[in-house]
Design a protein around this motif. Structure first.
Motif, PDB file in Angstrom:
ATOM      1  N   ALA A  90       0.830  -1.210   0.000  1.00  0.00           N
ATOM      2  CA  ALA A  90       0.000   0.000   0.000  1.00  0.00           C
ATOM      3  C   ALA A  90       0.865   1.261   0.000  1.00  0.00           C
ATOM      4  N   ILE A  91       1.903   1.276   0.841  1.00  0.00           N
ATOM      5  CA  ILE A  91       2.788   2.451   0.908  1.00  0.00           C
ATOM      6  C   ILE A  91       3.536   2.642  -0.399  1.00  0.00           C
ATOM      7  N   LEU A  92       4.027   1.543  -0.984  1.00  0.00           N
ATOM      8  CA  LEU A  92       4.727   1.633  -2.270  1.00  0.00           C
ATOM      9  C   LEU A  92       3.804   2.183  -3.345  1.00  0.00           C
ATOM     10  N   SER A  93       2.547   1.754  -3.348  1.00  0.00           N
ATOM     11  CA  SER A  93       1.576   2.241  -4.323  1.00  0.00           C
ATOM     12  C   SER A  93       1.358   3.745  -4.169  1.00  0.00           C
ATOM     13  N   LEU A  94       1.247   4.201  -2.915  1.00  0.00           N
ATOM     14  CA  LEU A  94       1.049   5.624  -2.671  1.00  0.00           C
ATOM     15  C   LEU A  94       2.274   6.444  -3.075  1.00  0.00           C
ATOM     16  N   VAL A  95       3.469   5.892  -2.849  1.00  0.00           N
ATOM     17  CA  VAL A  95       4.699   6.587  -3.261  1.00  0.00           C
ATOM     18  C   VAL A  95       4.741   6.729  -4.779  1.00  0.00           C
ATOM     19  N   VAL A  96       4.412   5.651  -5.490  1.00  0.00           N
ATOM     20  CA  VAL A  96       4.383   5.713  -6.960  1.00  0.00           C
ATOM     21  C   VAL A  96       3.326   6.712  -7.423  1.00  0.00           C
ATOM     22  N   LEU A  97       2.170   6.723  -6.762  1.00  0.00           N
ATOM     23  CA  LEU A  97       1.108   7.667  -7.119  1.00  0.00           C
ATOM     24  C   LEU A  97       1.584   9.111  -6.969  1.00  0.00           C
ATOM     25  N   VAL A  98       2.149   9.427  -5.812  1.00  0.00           N
ATOM     26  CA  VAL A  98       2.612  10.803  -5.557  1.00  0.00           C
ATOM     27  C   VAL A  98       3.698  11.188  -6.545  1.00  0.00           C
ATOM     28  N   VAL A 111      -7.847   5.016 -10.141  1.00  0.00           N
ATOM     29  CA  VAL A 111      -8.813   6.073 -10.466  1.00  0.00           C
ATOM     30  C   VAL A 111      -8.137   7.438 -10.451  1.00  0.00           C
ATOM     31  N   ALA A 112      -7.241   7.649  -9.489  1.00  0.00           N
ATOM     32  CA  ALA A 112      -6.564   8.944  -9.378  1.00  0.00           C
ATOM     33  C   ALA A 112      -5.762   9.261 -10.637  1.00  0.00           C
ATOM     34  N   LEU A 113      -4.989   8.297 -11.103  1.00  0.00           N
ATOM     35  CA  LEU A 113      -4.126   8.551 -12.267  1.00  0.00           C
ATOM     36  C   LEU A 113      -4.905   8.492 -13.576  1.00  0.00           C
ATOM     37  N   SER A 114      -5.926   7.631 -13.659  1.00  0.00           N
ATOM     38  CA  SER A 114      -6.641   7.436 -14.920  1.00  0.00           C
ATOM     39  C   SER A 114      -7.773   8.421 -15.142  1.00  0.00           C
ATOM     40  N   ALA A 115      -8.261   9.068 -14.069  1.00  0.00           N
ATOM     41  CA  ALA A 115      -9.455   9.898 -14.239  1.00  0.00           C
ATOM     42  C   ALA A 115      -9.446  11.215 -13.477  1.00  0.00           C
ATOM     43  N   VAL A 116      -8.619  11.334 -12.438  1.00  0.00           N
ATOM     44  CA  VAL A 116      -8.648  12.550 -11.616  1.00  0.00           C
ATOM     45  C   VAL A 116      -7.525  13.513 -11.989  1.00  0.00           C
ATOM     46  N   PHE A 117      -6.291  13.035 -12.006  1.00  0.00           N
ATOM     47  CA  PHE A 117      -5.145  13.925 -12.189  1.00  0.00           C
ATOM     48  C   PHE A 117      -4.621  13.981 -13.624  1.00  0.00           C
ATOM     49  N   ASN A 118      -5.094  13.073 -14.497  1.00  0.00           N
ATOM     50  CA  ASN A 118      -4.606  13.122 -15.878  1.00  0.00           C
ATOM     51  C   ASN A 118      -5.557  13.948 -16.731  1.00  0.00           C
ATOM     52  N   GLY A 119      -5.243  14.069 -18.025  1.00  0.00           N
ATOM     53  CA  GLY A 119      -6.049  14.925 -18.886  1.00  0.00           C
ATOM     54  C   GLY A 119      -6.927  14.193 -19.878  1.00  0.00           C
ATOM     55  N   GLY A 120      -6.653  12.900 -20.105  1.00  0.00           N
ATOM     56  CA  GLY A 120      -7.433  12.154 -21.085  1.00  0.00           C
ATOM     57  C   GLY A 120      -6.719  10.877 -21.483  1.00  0.00           C
ATOM     58  N   ARG A 121      -7.003  10.408 -22.700  1.00  0.00           N
ATOM     59  CA  ARG A 121      -6.416   9.151 -23.159  1.00  0.00           C
ATOM     60  C   ARG A 121      -4.959   9.341 -23.577  1.00  0.00           C
ATOM     61  N   TYR A 122      -4.195   8.272 -23.376  1.00  0.00           N
ATOM     62  CA  TYR A 122      -2.827   8.136 -23.874  1.00  0.00           C
ATOM     63  C   TYR A 122      -1.840   9.125 -23.247  1.00  0.00           C
ATOM     64  N   ASP A 123      -2.132   9.617 -22.051  1.00  0.00           N
ATOM     65  CA  ASP A 123      -1.089  10.346 -21.325  1.00  0.00           C
ATOM     66  C   ASP A 123      -0.503   9.413 -20.270  1.00  0.00           C
ATOM     67  N   LEU A 124       0.448   9.917 -19.495  1.00  0.00           N
ATOM     68  CA  LEU A 124       1.131   9.043 -18.538  1.00  0.00           C
ATOM     69  C   LEU A 124       0.156   8.475 -17.508  1.00  0.00           C
ATOM     70  N   GLY A 125      -0.789   9.313 -17.050  1.00  0.00           N
ATOM     71  CA  GLY A 125      -1.767   8.841 -16.083  1.00  0.00           C
ATOM     72  C   GLY A 125      -2.630   7.721 -16.641  1.00  0.00           C
ATOM     73  N   PHE A 126      -2.988   7.812 -17.917  1.00  0.00           N
ATOM     74  CA  PHE A 126      -3.796   6.788 -18.574  1.00  0.00           C
ATOM     75  C   PHE A 126      -3.103   5.434 -18.505  1.00  0.00           C
ATOM     76  N   TYR A 127      -1.813   5.403 -18.849  1.00  0.00           N
ATOM     77  CA  TYR A 127      -1.076   4.139 -18.859  1.00  0.00           C
ATOM     78  C   TYR A 127      -0.763   3.659 -17.438  1.00  0.00           C
ATOM     79  N   ALA A 128      -0.297   4.579 -16.584  1.00  0.00           N
ATOM     80  CA  ALA A 128       0.095   4.185 -15.225  1.00  0.00           C
ATOM     81  C   ALA A 128      -1.109   3.719 -14.417  1.00  0.00           C
ATOM     82  N   GLY A 129      -2.241   4.404 -14.569  1.00  0.00           N
ATOM     83  CA  GLY A 129      -3.436   4.009 -13.841  1.00  0.00           C
ATOM     84  C   GLY A 129      -3.884   2.610 -14.198  1.00  0.00           C
ATOM     85  N   ARG A 130      -3.808   2.285 -15.462  1.00  0.00           N
ATOM     86  CA  ARG A 130      -4.241   0.953 -15.889  1.00  0.00           C
ATOM     87  C   ARG A 130      -3.277  -0.135 -15.428  1.00  0.00           C
ATOM     88  N   MET A 131      -2.010   0.194 -15.290  1.00  0.00           N
ATOM     89  CA  MET A 131      -1.093  -0.780 -14.711  1.00  0.00           C
ATOM     90  C   MET A 131      -1.424  -1.021 -13.236  1.00  0.00           C
TER      91      MET A 131
END
Length: 308
Positions: free
Chosen positions: A29-37, A244-264
């Protein structure tokens, strides 16, 4: 009912977690939060469009969730637990809804997607998908607490094969309804995506989905005593929140870094409970083999004593 409860306690998923389990879960959980931040500042950085990424990712996720659902339904067949039935239904819902997301994704099977999809259909299916699973987890937490407090309130004989089949049909129906609303009825929904970019409304919708994930995490935390399954479900929800944070909250749309990282993150979250279930199956098979060997030894000893 007593036999069923004894059987539940004998299963690895229903054992009280040890200190090592808590440490491992906290570390993930902590590692996930570190990667998110670390990823949030770069979430809107546009990357190359990889057409093969979505079908590979979603095929793996659908397969993971289907296997997890099947194994959890197997747990339900053993324990006759309504809580386990709710959780199995949650994984079935995610798998079925992800199929709709895959088929409707633009540019994969058709330029605009299949199923009569519109420009924002996949975004809405993603929201339904990521809101539905936390609701099933909340149902699991509530039912588990009730089963612990009032075991006599839930007679085992009322949970038959027909109950499970009816539940499966209802879950698949709910998933189909969500997909149809997002595709055929997308004109009835607020606009959350335009030209591969999210609108301001998306922030509100994604924020609501995020709140459901947090609510599910709180419900699980409060449903004490915790089981090993509960601990890893909390990890799944932490990873789900990052998704959800990377794929829909903090990113801008499809095919940006948040789109790919969130799905991983999403694929990672889909794997934890499956791995736990596979480990349990291995443990149960080893116990069965040991019991069989012991029975053979006792039978041989009995025959030898008889010959004397």
């Amino acid at each position: 009912m007593t036999e069923t409860l004894d059987m539940q306690r004998g299963l690895l998923l229903n054992l009280s977690p040890g200190r090592r389990t808590y440490w491992m879960a906290q570390a993930v959980a902590i590692l996930s939060l570190v990667v998110l931040v670390s990823a949030v500042p770069f979430a809107k950085v546009q990357l190359a469009q990889l057409p093969s990424f979505v079908p590979i990712y979603e095929s793996a996720l659908i397969l993971n969730d289907l296997i997890t659902a099947a194994l959890l339904f197997g747990q339900f067949a053993i324990t006759r637990s309504r809580a386990m039935l709710a959780l199995a239904s949650g994984y079935l819902f995610t798998a079925a809804t992800a199929v709709g997301h895959l088929l409707s994704f633009p540019g994969l099977f058709a330029s605009g997607g299949l199923l009569g999809a519109g420009p924002q259909s996949t975004a809405w299916i993603y929201m339904f998908w990521h809101t539905g699973f936390p609701l099933f987890v909340i149902a699991y937490a509530v039912l588990k607490s009730r089963e612990e407090r009032e075991p006599g309130r839930f007679p085992v004989h009322t949970l038959t094969r027909q109950t499970a089949l009816a539940t499966v049909a209802a879950v698949l129906g709910a998933s189909i309804a969500c997909v149809l609303l997002a595709t055929v009825g997308d004109h009835l929904l607020p606009t959350i995506m335009a030209a591969n970019r999210y609108t301001r409304t998306m922030g509100i919708v994604a924020g609501g989905t995020w709140c459901f994930c947090v609510a599910a995490l709180v419900a699980l935390w409060r449903s004490r005593p915790h089981l090993t399954l509960d601990v890893w479900l909390m990890v799944v929800l932490c990873v789900w929140i990052c998704d959800v944070a990377l794929s829909a909250v903090f990113n801008g749309g499809r095919y940006d870094l948040g789109f790919y990282a969130g799905r991983m993150f999403g694929l990672l979250g889909a794997s934890f409970v499956l791995l736990l279930l596979l480990i349990e199956n291995t443990v149960l098979h080893s116990r069965l083999a040991a019991a069989r060997a012991e029975l053979k030894r006792l039978a041989a000893s009995h025959v030898a004593d008889g010959e004397r």
